[in-house]
Design a protein around this motif. Structure first.
Motif, PDB file in Angstrom:
ATOM      1  N   ALA A 158     -23.881 -23.385 -71.902  1.00 17.91           N
ATOM      2  CA  ALA A 158     -25.264 -23.457 -71.443  1.00 17.91           C
ATOM      3  C   ALA A 158     -25.985 -24.512 -72.281  1.00 17.91           C
ATOM      4  O   ALA A 158     -27.096 -24.310 -72.746  1.00 17.91           O
ATOM      5  CB  ALA A 158     -25.928 -22.096 -71.574  1.00 17.91           C
ATOM      6  N   SER A 159     -25.308 -25.626 -72.486  1.00 20.71           N
ATOM      7  CA  SER A 159     -25.837 -26.702 -73.321  1.00 20.71           C
ATOM      8  C   SER A 159     -25.636 -28.029 -72.622  1.00 20.71           C
ATOM      9  O   SER A 159     -24.656 -28.225 -71.899  1.00 20.71           O
ATOM     10  CB  SER A 159     -25.094 -26.717 -74.668  1.00 20.71           C
ATOM     11  N   LYS A 160     -26.561 -28.931 -72.880  1.00 19.99           N
ATOM     12  CA  LYS A 160     -26.455 -30.293 -72.340  1.00 19.99           C
ATOM     13  C   LYS A 160     -25.764 -31.231 -73.323  1.00 19.99           C
ATOM     14  O   LYS A 160     -25.635 -32.412 -73.069  1.00 19.99           O
ATOM     15  CB  LYS A 160     -27.851 -30.815 -72.006  1.00 19.99           C
ATOM     16  N   ALA A 161     -25.311 -30.695 -74.452  1.00 22.71           N
ATOM     17  CA  ALA A 161     -24.705 -31.509 -75.502  1.00 22.71           C
ATOM     18  C   ALA A 161     -23.388 -32.122 -75.034  1.00 22.71           C
ATOM     19  O   ALA A 161     -22.695 -31.571 -74.178  1.00 22.71           O
ATOM     20  CB  ALA A 161     -24.478 -30.665 -76.746  1.00 22.71           C
ATOM     21  N   HIS A 162     -23.080 -33.259 -75.629  1.00 18.35           N
ATOM     22  CA  HIS A 162     -21.806 -33.931 -75.384  1.00 18.35           C
ATOM     23  C   HIS A 162     -20.910 -33.663 -76.584  1.00 18.35           C
ATOM     24  O   HIS A 162     -21.337 -33.100 -77.591  1.00 18.35           O
ATOM     25  CB  HIS A 162     -22.023 -35.428 -75.206  1.00 18.35           C
ATOM     26  N   ASP A 163     -19.674 -34.070 -76.511  1.00 17.31           N
ATOM     27  CA  ASP A 163     -18.726 -33.909 -77.619  1.00 17.31           C
ATOM     28  C   ASP A 163     -18.555 -32.458 -78.017  1.00 17.31           C
ATOM     29  O   ASP A 163     -18.523 -32.124 -79.204  1.00 17.31           O
ATOM     30  CB  ASP A 163     -19.155 -34.735 -78.843  1.00 17.31           C
ATOM     31  N   LEU A 164     -18.455 -31.587 -77.030  1.00  9.79           N
ATOM     32  CA  LEU A 164     -18.207 -30.171 -77.307  1.00  9.79           C
ATOM     33  C   LEU A 164     -16.702 -29.935 -77.413  1.00  9.79           C
ATOM     34  O   LEU A 164     -15.922 -30.613 -76.750  1.00  9.79           O
ATOM     35  CB  LEU A 164     -18.769 -29.295 -76.183  1.00  9.79           C
ATOM     36  N   PRO A 165     -16.301 -28.983 -78.237  1.00  7.80           N
ATOM     37  CA  PRO A 165     -14.872 -28.673 -78.306  1.00  7.80           C
ATOM     38  C   PRO A 165     -14.390 -28.078 -76.986  1.00  7.80           C
ATOM     39  O   PRO A 165     -15.162 -27.478 -76.234  1.00  7.80           O
ATOM     40  CB  PRO A 165     -14.780 -27.654 -79.439  1.00  7.80           C
ATOM     41  N   SER A 166     -13.114 -28.226 -76.730  1.00  5.15           N
ATOM     42  CA  SER A 166     -12.519 -27.667 -75.520  1.00  5.15           C
ATOM     43  C   SER A 166     -12.313 -26.163 -75.676  1.00  5.15           C
ATOM     44  O   SER A 166     -12.327 -25.626 -76.800  1.00  5.15           O
ATOM     45  CB  SER A 166     -11.172 -28.335 -75.245  1.00  5.15           C
ATOM     46  N   SER A 167     -12.081 -25.509 -74.576  1.00  9.31           N
ATOM     47  CA  SER A 167     -11.773 -24.085 -74.592  1.00  9.31           C
ATOM     48  C   SER A 167     -10.524 -23.825 -75.426  1.00  9.31           C
ATOM     49  O   SER A 167     -10.460 -22.843 -76.175  1.00  9.31           O
ATOM     50  CB  SER A 167     -11.569 -23.591 -73.155  1.00  9.31           C
ATOM     51  N   GLU A 168      -9.541 -24.725 -75.332  1.00 10.44           N
ATOM     52  CA  GLU A 168      -8.303 -24.581 -76.097  1.00 10.44           C
ATOM     53  C   GLU A 168      -8.567 -24.678 -77.597  1.00 10.44           C
ATOM     54  O   GLU A 168      -7.982 -23.929 -78.386  1.00 10.44           O
ATOM     55  CB  GLU A 168      -7.271 -25.631 -75.675  1.00 10.44           C
ATOM     56  N   GLN A 169      -9.441 -25.590 -78.006  1.00  7.39           N
ATOM     57  CA  GLN A 169      -9.777 -25.711 -79.430  1.00  7.39           C
ATOM     58  C   GLN A 169     -10.482 -24.447 -79.921  1.00  7.39           C
ATOM     59  O   GLN A 169     -10.148 -23.917 -80.987  1.00  7.39           O
ATOM     60  CB  GLN A 169     -10.664 -26.937 -79.668  1.00  7.39           C
ATOM     61  N   LEU A 170     -11.461 -23.985 -79.173  1.00  2.00           N
ATOM     62  CA  LEU A 170     -12.182 -22.764 -79.546  1.00  2.00           C
ATOM     63  C   LEU A 170     -11.221 -21.587 -79.663  1.00  2.00           C
ATOM     64  O   LEU A 170     -11.292 -20.801 -80.611  1.00  2.00           O
ATOM     65  CB  LEU A 170     -13.279 -22.464 -78.526  1.00  2.00           C
ATOM     66  N   GLN A 171     -10.307 -21.487 -78.711  1.00  2.75           N
ATOM     67  CA  GLN A 171      -9.305 -20.415 -78.706  1.00  2.75           C
ATOM     68  C   GLN A 171      -8.430 -20.503 -79.965  1.00  2.75           C
ATOM     69  O   GLN A 171      -8.171 -19.493 -80.623  1.00  2.75           O
ATOM     70  CB  GLN A 171      -8.443 -20.544 -77.447  1.00  2.75           C
ATOM     71  N   HIS A 172      -7.983 -21.701 -80.299  1.00  5.71           N
ATOM     72  CA  HIS A 172      -7.132 -21.901 -81.478  1.00  5.71           C
ATOM     73  C   HIS A 172      -7.882 -21.506 -82.752  1.00  5.71           C
ATOM     74  O   HIS A 172      -7.330 -20.815 -83.617  1.00  5.71           O
ATOM     75  CB  HIS A 172      -6.671 -23.353 -81.548  1.00  5.71           C
ATOM     76  N   TRP A 173      -9.123 -21.939 -82.896  1.00  8.27           N
ATOM     77  CA  TRP A 173      -9.897 -21.650 -84.098  1.00  8.27           C
ATOM     78  C   TRP A 173     -10.145 -20.151 -84.249  1.00  8.27           C
ATOM     79  O   TRP A 173     -10.001 -19.594 -85.335  1.00  8.27           O
ATOM     80  CB  TRP A 173     -11.194 -22.432 -84.098  1.00  8.27           C
ATOM     81  N   ALA A 174     -10.534 -19.494 -83.156  1.00  4.14           N
ATOM     82  CA  ALA A 174     -10.785 -18.048 -83.225  1.00  4.14           C
ATOM     83  C   ALA A 174      -9.487 -17.285 -83.489  1.00  4.14           C
ATOM     84  O   ALA A 174      -9.467 -16.348 -84.288  1.00  4.14           O
ATOM     85  CB  ALA A 174     -11.449 -17.566 -81.932  1.00  4.14           C
ATOM     86  N   SER A 175      -8.406 -17.696 -82.844  1.00  6.62           N
ATOM     87  CA  SER A 175      -7.112 -17.038 -83.066  1.00  6.62           C
ATOM     88  C   SER A 175      -6.676 -17.173 -84.519  1.00  6.62           C
ATOM     89  O   SER A 175      -6.126 -16.231 -85.101  1.00  6.62           O
ATOM     90  CB  SER A 175      -6.032 -17.638 -82.159  1.00  6.62           C
ATOM     91  N   SER A 176      -6.923 -18.322 -85.108  1.00  9.81           N
ATOM     92  CA  SER A 176      -6.564 -18.539 -86.507  1.00  9.81           C
ATOM     93  C   SER A 176      -7.344 -17.600 -87.424  1.00  9.81           C
ATOM     94  O   SER A 176      -6.820 -17.128 -88.428  1.00  9.81           O
ATOM     95  CB  SER A 176      -6.807 -19.995 -86.905  1.00  9.81           C
ATOM     96  N   ALA A 177      -8.593 -17.320 -87.068  1.00  7.30           N
ATOM     97  CA  ALA A 177      -9.406 -16.393 -87.865  1.00  7.30           C
ATOM     98  C   ALA A 177      -8.907 -14.958 -87.723  1.00  7.30           C
ATOM     99  O   ALA A 177      -9.072 -14.155 -88.639  1.00  7.30           O
ATOM    100  CB  ALA A 177     -10.872 -16.484 -87.451  1.00  7.30           C
ATOM    101  N   LEU A 178      -8.286 -14.650 -86.600  1.00  2.00           N
ATOM    102  CA  LEU A 178      -7.828 -13.287 -86.330  1.00  2.00           C
ATOM    103  C   LEU A 178      -6.416 -13.020 -86.834  1.00  2.00           C
ATOM    104  O   LEU A 178      -6.017 -11.863 -86.977  1.00  2.00           O
ATOM    105  CB  LEU A 178      -7.862 -13.018 -84.818  1.00  2.00           C
ATOM    106  N   LYS A 179      -5.666 -14.089 -87.117  1.00  2.00           N
ATOM    107  CA  LYS A 179      -4.250 -13.956 -87.482  1.00  2.00           C
ATOM    108  C   LYS A 179      -4.087 -13.012 -88.679  1.00  2.00           C
ATOM    109  O   LYS A 179      -4.742 -13.150 -89.695  1.00  2.00           O
ATOM    110  CB  LYS A 179      -3.661 -15.319 -87.817  1.00  2.00           C
ATOM    111  N   GLY A 180      -3.214 -12.042 -88.513  1.00  2.00           N
ATOM    112  CA  GLY A 180      -2.971 -11.064 -89.571  1.00  2.00           C
ATOM    113  C   GLY A 180      -3.983  -9.926 -89.588  1.00  2.00           C
ATOM    114  O   GLY A 180      -3.821  -8.961 -90.321  1.00  2.00           O
TER     115      GLY A 180
END
Length: 154
Positions: free
Chosen positions: A12-34
């Motif tokens: 819900a943003s007009k910003a450019h250069d946003l991370p992809s869904s895959e990047q967001l998924q990777h970052w959140a998954s890394s925080a959850l690991k273990g």
């Protein structure tokens, strides 16, 4: 332990250069690991107005903020993987990255990891809790190849 993460992305943003869904998924998954095997998180990327409105409504702070975390408040007997929602303000993340002389996506990754840890119950209200959370964030981010998030740029 691998993490099975279902990430619902709302932009819900007009910003450019946003991370992809895959990047967001990777970052959140890394925080959850273990910490979690299965999780569901919603990430909503917003602009200043919505961030400011939510920050005021829930934290009584009348300004936009980088990330807001809304942990799911479910009874334990439901045993659902729903962790909660993150609301990330793209203009604030971009401004902070520039001010702190950080690579933009390194700061995005930090905000996703930071918010995800809040959903897991980590906090930084007092110094000892902050030290634990910052150490964990640093381990997660450097493990993904990002620089330590709390080191100053010389």
């Amino acid at each position: 332990m691998n993490v099975e993460l279902c990430l619902d992305l709302q932009v819900a943003s007009k910003a450019h250069d946003l991370p992809s869904s895959e990047q967001l998924q990777h970052w959140a998954s890394s925080a959850l690991k273990g910490l979690r095997e299965h999780a569901e998180i919603s990430v909503r990327i917003v602009d200043n107005d919505e961030s400011q409105e939510l920050n005021f409504q829930y934290r009584q702070k009348d300004k936009p903020t980088n990330v807001l975390s809304f942990p799911a408040d479910l009874p334990p007997e439901l045993e659902l993987p729903l962790l909660g929602d993150l609301v990330i303000c793209a203009p604030v993340v971009t401004r902070e990255a520039a001010e702190q002389q950080k690579e933009l996506f390194a700061h995005w990754a930090h905000m996703v990891v930071h918010g995800t840890l809040h959903l897991l119950g980590y906090d930084h209200i007092n110094d000892s809790d902050a030290e634990i959370m910052e150490q964990l964030e640093t381990e997660i981010l450097t493990g993904m190849g990002f620089p330590p998030p709390y080191e100053s740029v010389a």
